[in-house]
Write a protein that holds these residues in place. Sequence first.
Motif, PDB file in Angstrom:
ATOM      1  N   UNK A 133      54.675   4.655   9.648  1.00 55.07           N
ATOM      2  CA  UNK A 133      53.365   4.031  10.030  1.00 55.07           C
ATOM      3  C   UNK A 133      52.535   4.387   8.724  1.00 55.07           C
ATOM      4  N   UNK A 134      52.460   5.624   8.093  1.00 57.53           N
ATOM      5  CA  UNK A 134      51.832   5.890   7.045  1.00 57.53           C
ATOM      6  C   UNK A 134      52.315   5.400   5.674  1.00 57.53           C
ATOM      7  N   UNK A 135      53.581   5.216   5.654  1.00 54.82           N
ATOM      8  CA  UNK A 135      54.365   4.595   4.463  1.00 54.82           C
ATOM      9  C   UNK A 135      54.069   3.095   4.501  1.00 54.82           C
ATOM     10  N   UNK A 136      54.097   2.554   5.541  1.00 59.65           N
ATOM     11  CA  UNK A 136      53.560   1.008   5.647  1.00 59.65           C
ATOM     12  C   UNK A 136      52.033   1.120   5.134  1.00 59.65           C
ATOM     13  N   UNK A 137      51.103   1.926   5.593  1.00 66.65           N
ATOM     14  CA  UNK A 137      49.819   1.885   5.388  1.00 66.65           C
ATOM     15  C   UNK A 137      49.781   2.120   3.721  1.00 66.65           C
ATOM     16  N   UNK A 167      43.540   4.514   2.788  1.00 68.61           N
ATOM     17  CA  UNK A 167      44.077   4.784   4.149  1.00 68.61           C
ATOM     18  C   UNK A 167      43.752   5.900   5.085  1.00 68.61           C
ATOM     19  N   UNK A 168      43.694   6.094   6.131  1.00 68.81           N
ATOM     20  CA  UNK A 168      43.772   7.023   7.147  1.00 68.81           C
ATOM     21  C   UNK A 168      44.968   7.337   7.548  1.00 68.81           C
ATOM     22  N   UNK A 169      45.648   8.613   7.353  1.00 60.77           N
ATOM     23  CA  UNK A 169      46.837   8.797   7.844  1.00 60.77           C
ATOM     24  C   UNK A 169      46.832   9.277   9.284  1.00 60.77           C
ATOM     25  N   UNK A 170      47.982   8.583   9.800  1.00 62.29           N
ATOM     26  CA  UNK A 170      48.181   9.188  11.404  1.00 62.29           C
ATOM     27  C   UNK A 170      48.892  10.473  11.565  1.00 62.29           C
ATOM     28  N   UNK A 171      48.500  11.518  11.892  1.00 64.43           N
ATOM     29  CA  UNK A 171      48.961  12.926  11.959  1.00 64.43           C
ATOM     30  C   UNK A 171      49.305  13.669  13.130  1.00 64.43           C
ATOM     31  N   UNK A 172      49.369  12.759  14.273  1.00 63.60           N
ATOM     32  CA  UNK A 172      50.026  13.241  15.525  1.00 63.60           C
ATOM     33  C   UNK A 172      50.601  11.917  16.559  1.00 63.60           C
ATOM     34  N   UNK A 173      51.236  12.431  17.512  1.00 66.12           N
ATOM     35  CA  UNK A 173      51.850  11.684  18.181  1.00 66.12           C
ATOM     36  C   UNK A 173      51.154  11.525  19.550  1.00 66.12           C
ATOM     37  N   UNK A 174      51.278  10.635  20.411  1.00 68.17           N
ATOM     38  CA  UNK A 174      50.551  10.253  21.819  1.00 68.17           C
ATOM     39  C   UNK A 174      49.498   9.267  21.488  1.00 68.17           C
ATOM     40  N   UNK A 175      49.193   9.037  22.700  1.00 71.06           N
ATOM     41  CA  UNK A 175      48.141   7.932  22.961  1.00 71.06           C
ATOM     42  C   UNK A 175      46.960   8.100  22.278  1.00 71.06           C
ATOM     43  N   UNK A 176      46.536   7.129  21.167  1.00 75.54           N
ATOM     44  CA  UNK A 176      45.479   7.459  20.507  1.00 75.54           C
ATOM     45  C   UNK A 176      44.958   5.948  19.683  1.00 75.54           C
ATOM     46  N   UNK A 177      43.784   6.037  19.211  1.00 79.62           N
ATOM     47  CA  UNK A 177      43.179   4.615  18.996  1.00 79.62           C
ATOM     48  C   UNK A 177      43.545   4.467  17.553  1.00 79.62           C
ATOM     49  N   UNK A 178      44.022   3.544  17.243  1.00 80.92           N
ATOM     50  CA  UNK A 178      44.350   3.281  15.796  1.00 80.92           C
ATOM     51  C   UNK A 178      43.603   1.936  15.048  1.00 80.92           C
ATOM     52  N   UNK A 179      42.944   2.250  13.868  1.00 79.76           N
ATOM     53  CA  UNK A 179      42.449   1.219  13.227  1.00 79.76           C
ATOM     54  C   UNK A 179      43.351  -0.069  12.944  1.00 79.76           C
ATOM     55  N   UNK A 180      42.922  -1.131  12.323  1.00 79.36           N
ATOM     56  CA  UNK A 180      43.618  -2.154  11.779  1.00 79.36           C
ATOM     57  C   UNK A 180      44.734  -1.715  10.967  1.00 79.36           C
ATOM     58  N   UNK A 181      44.527  -1.027   9.889  1.00 77.51           N
ATOM     59  CA  UNK A 181      45.690  -1.034   9.282  1.00 77.51           C
ATOM     60  C   UNK A 181      46.713   0.035   9.837  1.00 77.51           C
ATOM     61  N   UNK A 182      46.347   0.891  10.577  1.00 75.39           N
ATOM     62  CA  UNK A 182      47.412   1.739  10.955  1.00 75.39           C
ATOM     63  C   UNK A 182      47.935   0.905  12.242  1.00 75.39           C
ATOM     64  N   UNK A 183      47.305  -0.025  12.955  1.00 78.11           N
ATOM     65  CA  UNK A 183      48.102  -0.594  14.138  1.00 78.11           C
ATOM     66  C   UNK A 183      49.100  -1.579  13.478  1.00 78.11           C
ATOM     67  N   UNK A 184      48.537  -2.376  12.379  1.00 70.69           N
ATOM     68  CA  UNK A 184      49.513  -3.290  11.706  1.00 70.69           C
ATOM     69  C   UNK A 184      50.576  -2.727  11.261  1.00 70.69           C
ATOM     70  N   UNK A 185      50.478  -1.520  10.463  1.00 68.42           N
ATOM     71  CA  UNK A 185      51.551  -0.637  10.084  1.00 68.42           C
ATOM     72  C   UNK A 185      52.443  -0.406  11.013  1.00 68.42           C
TER      73      UNK A 185
END
Length: 428
Positions: free
Chosen positions: A241-245, A272-290
Amino acid sequence: MQDNNDNKQNDNRQGVRRPTSANKARQGQQTGGRKREAASYAGQTSRKGQSAAGTGRRPAKRKKAKRKKWKIALFAVEILIICILVGACWAMSKANKIQHVEITDDEKKEELAIDEGIAESEVLKGYRNIALFGVDSRDGQLSSSTRTDTIMIASINLDTKEVQLVSVYRDTWLNLSTDSYNKANAAYAQGGYKQAMAMLNMNMDLDIEDFVTIGFQGLIDVIDAVGGIEIDVKEAEIPHINSYQISMAGEPDGTLNANNEPNYVATEGVDYTAVTHSGLQTLNGLQATAYARVRYVGSDIERASRQRTVLTKVEQKAMTLNISTLKKIAEAVFPEVMTSLSLSEILELLTDIASYEVGEQTGFPFEGYIEAAGRVGKASVVVPVDLEKNVSLLHEFLFDEAGYDPSDTVKKCSEKIASDTGEYYNGD
């Protein structure tokens, strides 16, 4: 509708009767020996089917009144949403923000590979099939020279208003409509929307004449406009996810990776804002598209599943939004859209949007008739095992046409795919 589409739809409405989604679930139809998944609908049916005698309670009039008020309120909200979307469409068209292309009747005959017998098929009457493409375009170039990360078919039953979605796995080994074989996503890169539509028509015995293409920046903007979406992120997905961001938000650094693709650099916390942990969370547009683009965790099948998850979450979130936010979504996404649908057709679809219902969704090739880790030379591909069988299942899924006998063209393509991949169908 305009031109021949108008006549086609009016003619197709007559003499066509198709079982409703409710009937299909009760009949328990099987697709190639596999029972269709109808658990969600069955759960709803069982709850609705409980009688007052069975529960020992009689429905309260007050509850009925509340439900009636809720339905009235929901209808009012839908009308407001329709009005604002129609107005936004008109405004965007006037500002030339929607990239509209016209496909002439001659082009449909010569370039979209629609078999004459398929076009005149009685079974396909009453349906409208539209191709949906998601492309990775950095400069707003949506017509060609970019591979499609997302390939979907939306099949609309014009009588019941049910919409069924089929994801075509981008790595599926198919005839690109030019008698050359490659991964399905290569068709758009080589010949744009026309060749991509022709590929779907030729390999699947379809009559697709319209398309909608959206750039991934449009998807980013939509997700940000709805306030992000909740996704259950797996630990293995985080680095990808972070690589695609970085690849979407950054700039090329002049080097190439092992796949001979550009490497990108971006500043965390700024670009970009890195995703740092697993589990249910709110992703922004860039994160969710990645997240939707992750392809190295699981197969192409799981990638398509992630894409459908994102689209479903966006749809669910959009239904809770106010008019002002919906207007922002329209303003954000239309500049990133190219379509063959005219403004009048878009307005007609939007005006009737409250009547549409998304039905079953699936992927192509079908489970049980697919090799997700096939090989052609050094390339890893998705193999329909075999194409002929998969097309028969597709027509049963979309059009309730059990025992469909594919065209000679599909049979020829099926033989070539088996020869290229070494994957042969041994029967049920």
